[in-house]
Scaffold this motif. Structure first.
Motif: not given
Length: 130
Positions: A50-64
């Protein structure tokens, strides 16, 4: 150390390059930490994926990639219905009530809204339309 990662004593099994971001780790942490407060972890509902999904989106606008979350999503659905994971874990897993209202989609929508409004404000400050 988290019980779910005990088998990875030597670090992650695989590192996947997802891209580069102009946003620092500190900025990302500041933007996400209120959504991941201590004591709110849940093995199925609010975990490292969950955290990685949010972090990826925050940083790169990409989803896990969904393949990393499909098992926990299926188990969460089954556990909500019949307590499957609780039975399978012989009572070791108990849902964390502090994670009940957690929703990755809502957090991503907030990230997008904040990002859009700050870009809009930044654009207006220097004469560009946002």
């Amino acid at each position: 150390s988290c019980k779910s990662h005990a088998r990875f004593q030597n670090g992650p099994a695989k590192v996947i390059h997802m891209g580069m971001s102009h946003i620092s780790g500190e900025e990302m942490l500041a933007g996400l930490k209120r959504h991941f407060a201590p004591g709110t972890y849940d093995l199925l509902k609010k975990n490292c994926n969950s955290f990685v999904d949010c972090a990826l989106f925050y940083l790169l606008r990409r989803r896990l990639d969904g393949k990393y979350r499909i098992l926990e999503q299926m188990l969460e659905c089954i556990d909500d219905t019949i307590g499957f994971v609780r039975i399978l874990s012989m009572g070791e897993y108990m849902p964390n009530p502090k994670a009940n209202n957690f929703n990755v989609g809502k957090i991503l929508a907030r990230i997008e809204a904040v990002s859009s409004s700050s870009i809009g404000l930044a654009g207006k400050k220097d004469g560009r339309k946002g």
